[in-house]
Scaffold this motif. Structure first.
Motif, PDB file in Angstrom:
ATOM      1  N   ARG A  67       9.905  17.751  33.984  1.00 36.71           N
ATOM      2  CA  ARG A  67       8.344  19.080  33.959  1.00 36.71           C
ATOM      3  C   ARG A  67       9.075  19.999  35.213  1.00 36.71           C
ATOM      4  O   ARG A  67       8.930  21.075  34.940  1.00 36.71           O
ATOM      5  CB  ARG A  67       7.273  18.055  33.086  1.00 36.71           C
ATOM      6  N   ALA A  68       8.715  18.984  36.315  1.00 42.02           N
ATOM      7  CA  ALA A  68       8.034  19.318  37.641  1.00 42.02           C
ATOM      8  C   ALA A  68      10.003  20.381  38.047  1.00 42.02           C
ATOM      9  O   ALA A  68       9.302  21.777  38.397  1.00 42.02           O
ATOM     10  CB  ALA A  68       8.578  18.599  39.046  1.00 42.02           C
ATOM     11  N   ALA A  69      10.974  19.656  37.735  1.00 41.05           N
ATOM     12  CA  ALA A  69      12.108  20.960  37.823  1.00 41.05           C
ATOM     13  C   ALA A  69      12.234  22.712  37.017  1.00 41.05           C
ATOM     14  O   ALA A  69      12.449  23.380  37.128  1.00 41.05           O
ATOM     15  CB  ALA A  69      13.361  19.860  38.196  1.00 41.05           C
ATOM     16  N   THR A  70      12.210  22.223  35.955  1.00 31.95           N
ATOM     17  CA  THR A  70      11.876  22.873  35.282  1.00 31.95           C
ATOM     18  C   THR A  70      10.755  24.103  34.866  1.00 31.95           C
ATOM     19  O   THR A  70      10.441  25.198  35.535  1.00 31.95           O
ATOM     20  CB  THR A  70      11.184  23.017  33.124  1.00 31.95           C
ATOM     21  N   GLU A  71       9.415  23.294  35.538  1.00 32.68           N
ATOM     22  CA  GLU A  71       8.607  24.521  36.536  1.00 32.68           C
ATOM     23  C   GLU A  71       9.255  25.360  37.159  1.00 32.68           C
ATOM     24  O   GLU A  71       8.998  26.466  37.611  1.00 32.68           O
ATOM     25  CB  GLU A  71       7.191  23.619  36.683  1.00 32.68           C
ATOM     26  N   VAL A  72       9.259  23.982  38.424  1.00 32.80           N
ATOM     27  CA  VAL A  72      10.240  25.224  39.633  1.00 32.80           C
ATOM     28  C   VAL A  72      11.215  26.260  40.128  1.00 32.80           C
ATOM     29  O   VAL A  72      11.257  27.399  39.834  1.00 32.80           O
ATOM     30  CB  VAL A  72      10.560  23.796  40.256  1.00 32.80           C
ATOM     31  N   LYS A  97      10.814  17.535  47.975  1.00 32.01           N
ATOM     32  CA  LYS A  97      12.300  17.988  48.273  1.00 32.01           C
ATOM     33  C   LYS A  97      13.716  17.753  46.856  1.00 32.01           C
ATOM     34  O   LYS A  97      14.050  18.382  46.844  1.00 32.01           O
ATOM     35  CB  LYS A  97      12.476  17.938  49.068  1.00 32.01           C
ATOM     36  N   GLY A  98      12.965  16.821  46.324  1.00 28.82           N
ATOM     37  CA  GLY A  98      14.112  15.926  45.802  1.00 28.82           C
ATOM     38  C   GLY A  98      14.258  16.751  45.227  1.00 28.82           C
ATOM     39  O   GLY A  98      15.570  17.688  43.901  1.00 28.82           O
ATOM     40  N   THR A  99      13.264  17.467  44.162  1.00 27.22           N
ATOM     41  CA  THR A  99      12.850  18.454  42.759  1.00 27.22           C
ATOM     42  C   THR A  99      13.940  19.532  42.838  1.00 27.22           C
ATOM     43  O   THR A  99      15.661  20.556  42.400  1.00 27.22           O
ATOM     44  CB  THR A  99      11.463  19.078  42.319  1.00 27.22           C
ATOM     45  N   LEU A 100      13.877  20.407  43.933  1.00 32.65           N
ATOM     46  CA  LEU A 100      14.326  21.366  44.912  1.00 32.65           C
ATOM     47  C   LEU A 100      15.939  21.282  45.520  1.00 32.65           C
ATOM     48  O   LEU A 100      16.957  22.097  44.650  1.00 32.65           O
ATOM     49  CB  LEU A 100      13.658  22.162  46.068  1.00 32.65           C
TER      50      LEU A 100
END
Length: 201
Positions: A67-72, A97-100
């Protein structure tokens, strides 16, 4: 290749002539097994969707974005170029930072330089691969607010926000009521103490 690059390879032809020829080629290949498409101002041939499975040799492994990656990814797509601090300000929470890194590994976002402000933070933007994956000609094709609401994608967010706001208001009201009760109790205790004092002889 971009129209400018093609014009350079063709001896410096006018870009309008090159674009005209590309549109003719696009019409020529329409309805065939391959098609000429423009993605992010770059033209390329690709297999039509109905035949792609016949030419695929590798088995794709589906990886769901968190969900975090989708939002970013959505924030970068709608607000690019954007820094990590700006992403966190919009989301209201810190971004790992892992999400980016996951989005950059997927090839959907890239480093787009640094913001010319104190600290010179890195800024991020989407890539042509992002447009290609989601079948967009440009970022102008991203759905607008009305389209997202019509698809029901914004309603849960708005409902959750309203619920949180209502809960916060309720807590604040309860806190005020407790303070008022405490004040009234303290006032009553003071009055009782005064009435209980012996009168001076």
């Amino acid at each position: 290749m971009s129209v400018d690059a093609l014009a350079g390879h063709l001896g410096g032809l006018e870009t309008s002539s090159v674009r005209e020829a590309l549109l003719e080629l696009q019409a020529h290949y329409e309805g065939r097994g391959i098609q000429l498409v423009e993605r992010g101002k770059r033209w390329h041939f690709e297999t039509t969707h109905d035949l792609a499975h016949l030419l695929r040799r590798e088995r794709e492994q589906v990886r769901r974005l968190s969900r975090a990656a989708t939002e970013v990814l959505a924030i970068v797509a709608y607000h690019e170029p954007v820094s990590r601090a700006e992403i966190e300000a919009i989301r209201g929470v810190q971004t790992a930072k892992g999400t980016l890194d996951v989005l950059m590994e997927a090839g959907w976002i890239k480093l787009a330089g640094r913001r010319e402000v104190p600290g010179r933070p890195v800024i991020y933007a989407t890539t042509p691969e992002f447009l290609d994956h989601f079948g967009l000609s440009s970022r102008r094709d991203l759905p607008g607010i009305d389209e997202l609401k019509a698809a029901g994608l914004l309603d849960p967010v708005e409902d959750a926000y309203d619920a949180m706001q209502e809960e916060a208001d309720t807590k604040e009201q309860n806190s005020d009521d407790v303070d008022e009760d405490a004040d009234e109790t303290a006032f009553a205790d003071d009055e009782n103490a005064e009435s209980a004092e012996p009168s001076a002889a």
